[in-house]
Design an enzyme around this catalytic site. Structure first.
Site, short mmCIF file in Angstrom:
data_model
loop_
_atom_site.label_atom_id
_atom_site.label_comp_id
_atom_site.label_asym_id
_atom_site.label_seq_id
_atom_site.Cartn_x
_atom_site.Cartn_y
_atom_site.Cartn_z
N GLY A 126 44.32 79.51 31.28
CA GLY A 126 45.34 78.53 32.31
C GLY A 126 44.65 77.96 33.63
O GLY A 126 44.04 78.72 33.77
N GLY A 128 45.35 76.05 37.14
CA GLY A 128 45.98 77.19 38.42
C GLY A 128 45.04 77.82 39.37
O GLY A 128 45.22 78.60 40.40
N HIS A 129 43.67 77.66 38.76
CA HIS A 129 42.91 78.52 39.10
C HIS A 129 41.41 78.14 39.68
O HIS A 129 40.12 78.36 40.12
CB HIS A 129 42.13 79.90 38.21
N ASP A 156 45.37 84.22 26.19
CA ASP A 156 44.40 83.69 26.00
C ASP A 156 43.48 84.19 24.50
O ASP A 156 43.23 83.78 23.52
CB ASP A 156 42.64 84.24 27.19
N HIS A 207 47.25 87.10 38.46
CA HIS A 207 48.68 86.15 38.48
C HIS A 207 49.97 87.04 39.73
O HIS A 207 50.88 87.54 38.98
CB HIS A 207 48.80 86.38 37.35
#
Lengths: 233, 330
Positions: free
Chosen positions: B52, B54-55, B108, B217
Site C-alpha cells: 500500500g 502512504g509509507h 498483500d 497502520h
C-alpha cells in the site's frame, strides 16, 4: 457519480400468478439483473461513511473507501461493456473490484461475484437456482482463497447464512429477502467474535462488541437487492 | 487533517506522475497500472516489491541499482491489485523468474497470490518471500505471522545484491528468507498518521501517551504507557529486540533507526546515540548504521529500531553498492 433512473426499468421479467392471485416473479432477465446490481453498487457507495466508521473501530478505516472505489468501477464497466448474459453481469462486477480496489476486500468481494460464474454455463435469466448456485460457488472460492470460516469475524459470517437462506428457499424474491435478514443476523453475531484475520486480529479481545465491516457490506448488498426488487417488481 | 492533495481519487496516480517527472531517467511507469520499474531492464531474476501507499519512500524508493527491479503500488494502506503486480512482473521478467518480496499483510498476500496464479498461466515463474520483522506483532514461535515494517529495507538491500550476482530464483529466495530470519524490528508510536481524505486519524493516543510495538497502520502494540525520555524508550525497545533475536557478545549487526514520519532526524540521532552505547556495552559489533525515515505512515510520530544479524554471506551482499534516489550504499 452515475445517476440511474431506477423507475425507468420496467418489469419485463417472468411473472406468474399463484392461486391467490398474487403475482409472483420467478426470475430476472439480464437488464433487470444489471439494473439491480447498479442499484446495489450505488447503495454500497452511499454507505462509505458508515463502513468507514465501522472499519475505523477495528481495522484501518479503508473498507468503505475500497468498496466505493470497486463499485464505482463496476457501475462504469456495467454501463460501458456489452452485457449479454447473467454471467457477464457477475463477471464484470467481480473483475472491476479485483482490478481497482486492492487490499484484501478487492480479492474477497471480487471473488464474491466472479468466483460464482467461473464454471457456470451461460445464463440469460437469474432464477433462484442460478443465484443460489452462483453464490454457493463464490462462497466456496472465498473460503479457499481467504482461508476463513464461520466465526472468524469476516464477511463469511454474513455471506454463508445468506447463501443458506437462498438454498432453503423455494422462491426467488422471498429467498433474497430471507438472505438479507440472515446476513443482518450474521453481522450482529460478528460483534461477539474475536478476529482471526487482517489488522483486527491484532486487537484481540478489543474487537468484541464491534461488528465486522466486510460482513456489513454483504448485508448491504443483499439488503439493497431486496430494496430494488420491492421498488421495481 | 490538512493534506496537500488535489482529489482523493487521484493521489496515487498523481504521486506516480510526480515521481516520473523527477526521476524519469531512472524509473519508468508501467502502461496501465501504478507500477514503476527500472528503465534499464536487467538480465537476471527480477525482484518485485510492493504494498500500500502512504509509507513513502517505501516502496518505490527501493527500486534501484542493486535493489528491487520493480514495484507494485497500491492505494493508501491498501495492497496493490493483481493486475498491477502482473503488469510489473511481465515488465521485469527476463525469463529467469521473479521474486515477490513484501511485508506480511493479509491484503498483500491475497493480491500477490492471485497475481502469482495469473503469471503462472503466462508461463512466468515466481516465488514469494514474506517479510516478517516486527517482533511486537506476534510471538517468536509464530515468526511467520509477524508483520513487515522497516526491516524491509535490509531485506531489499540483501536480495537486490544477491540477484545482481546472477543467482537462480531458488537461491535468491533462500537468501531472502535468510535475510528476513536475521532481521528484527521494534517500533514505538507517539502520535497517529492520517489517510488523505479521512478526517479521523488512524488511531488515538493521549497527549502524554505512547505505545510500544504499535504497527505502522495503528495496529495495537504490546504496551501503552506514559511518554518517557529518549534513553528510557530506547532501552526498553532494544532490550526487547536483543532478547527476541537472541543476540550475544561478538554478534555483528546492521542498525537502522527509522522515523515514522514526523519524528525528526534530530530525535532519531539521539536514539541512535543510545543504541550505539548499549550495543557497545554488550559487545555486539555494529557493522553499519543508517538513520533515516524510510518506512513512514504519513505524519505518524515515533520510530523503529531494526537490527540485522550478519553472517559472512549477508555481509557480502550488504556491502555491495546500491543506488536509488532514496538509498545509497557505496
Amino acid at each position: 457519480m452515475t445517476k440511474l433512473n431506477v423507475n425507468r426499468i420496467v418489469n419485463d421479467g417472468s411473472e406468474k400468478t399463484d392461486t391467490s392471485g398474487v403475482r409472483k416473479i420467478t426470475e430476472l432477465n439480464v437488464s433487470q439483473t444489471k439494473a439491480m446490481f447498479i442499484y446495489v453498487a450505488q447503495k454500497v457507495i452511499e454507505s462509505k461513511p458508515y463502513l468507514t466508521e465501522i472499519d475505523s473501530a477495528i481495522g484501518d478505516g479503508d473498507h468503505g473507501i475500497g468498496m466505493s472505489i470497486g463499485f464505482k468501477k463496476a457501475i462504469e464497466n456495467m454501463e460501458q461493456k456489452e452485457i449479454s448474459t447473467i454471467n457477464d453481469v457477475f463477471k464484470i462486477i467481480g473483475m472491476s473490484m479485483i482490478s481497482s480496489m486492492g487490499g484484501a476486500s478487492g480479492i474477497i468481494f471480487g471473488t464474491m461475484f466472479v468466483g460464482g460464474v467461473k464454471d457456470l454455463e451461460a445464463k440469460t435469466t437469474l432464477d433462484l437456482k442460478t443465484l443460489t448456485t452462483i453464490f454457493e460457488n463464490s462462497l466456496k472460492s472465498i473460503k479457499t482463497r481467504g482461508k476463513a470460516d464461520l466465526g472468524d469475524k469476516t464477511m463469511i459470517d454474513s455471506f454463508q447464512p445468506a447463501v443458506e437462506a437462498l438454498k432453503n428457499s423455494n422462491e426467488l424474491i422471498a429467498g433474497i429477502k430471507e438472505a438479507a435478514d440472515r446476513a443482518r443476523t450474521g453481522v450482529e453475531k460478528t460483534k461477539a467474535y474475536t478476529a482471526k484475520f487482517g489488522r483486527a486480529k491484532a486487537l484481540g479481545e478489543r474487537v468484541i462488541g464491534h461488528q465486522d465491516p466486510g460482513a456489513t457490506s454483504v448485508w448491504i448488498i443483499f439488503d439493497s437487492m431486496t430494496q430494488w426488487i420491492e421498488r421495481n417488481l | 487533517m490538512k493534506k496537500v492533495v488535489n482529489s482523493i481519487e487521484s493521489v496515487i496516480s498523481e504521486m506516480v506522475e510526480g515521481v516520473i517527472d523527477a526521476y524519469g531517467d531512472f524509473y519508468k511507469k508501467t502502461e496501465t497500472n501504478n507500477g514503476l520499474v527500472l528503465k534499464q531492464k536487467k538480465d537476471k531474476v527480477g525482484i518485485l516489491i510492493g504494498g500500500g501507499s502512504g509509507h513513502e519512500p517505501l516502496f518505490f524508493g527501493f527500486v534501484g541499482e542493486g535493489l528491487a527491479d520493480g514495484v507494485a503500488i497500491g492505494n493508501v494502506f491498501a495492497a496493490p491489485t493483481p493486475d498491477t503486480v502482473l503488469e510489473v512482473t511481465k515488465a521485469i521478467d527476463s525469463g529467469k523468474g521473479v521474486l515477490y518480496l513484501y511485508g506480511n499483510y493479509a491484503g498483500d498476500v491475497l493480491n500477490f497470490d492471485m497475481a502469482a496464479e495469473l503469471t503462472e498461466m503466462e508461463g512466468i515463474k515466481t516465488k514469494t518471500v514474506l517479510i516478517t520483522d516486527d517482533v511486537a506483532s506476534a510471538p517468536k514461535k509464530s515468526k511467520h505471522e509477524r508483520r513487515g515494517i522497516a526491516g524491509n529495507v535490509f531485506v531489499f538491500k540483501i536480495v537486490g545484491a544477491a540477484s545482481d550476482e546472477g543467482l537462480s530464483l531458488e537461491e535468491v529466495a533462500r537468501i531472502a528468507s535468510k535475510a528476513n530470519d536475521h532481521t528484527g524490528s521494534i517500533g514505538v508510536a507517539l502520535s497517529p498518521g492520517s489517510i488523505p481524505g479521512e478526517e479521523k486519524p488512524t488511531f488515538t493516543l493521549g497527549e502524554d501517551e505512547i505505545e510500544f510495538g504499535m504497527g505502522i497502520h495503528g495496529e495495537p502494540g504490546v504496551k501503552r504507557t506514559q511518554m518517557m525520555s529518549a534513553d528510557e524508550l530506547t532501552d526498553e525497545m532494544l532490550d526487547l529486540l536483543i532478547n527476541d533475536m537472541e543476540l550475544t557478545e561478538k554478534d555483528e549487526v546492521c542498525v537502522l533507526i527509522n522515523g515514522l514520519g514526523s519524528t525528526t532526524l534530530l530525535e532519531l540521532f539521539i536514539v541512535n546515540r543510545r543504541v550505539s552505547e548499549i550495543l557497545n556495552q554488550k559487545g555486539i559489533e555494529i557493522f553499519d548504521t543508517d538513520v533515516n525515515s524510510y518506512c513512514t505512515t504519513q505524519e505518524m510520530g515515533g520510530f523503529s529500531i531494526t537490527l540485522m544479524k550478519l553472517d559472512k554471506e549477508l555481509r557480502k551482499y550488504y556491502e555491495a553498492p546500491a543506488y536509488s534516489p532514496y538509498y545509497v550504499k557505496k
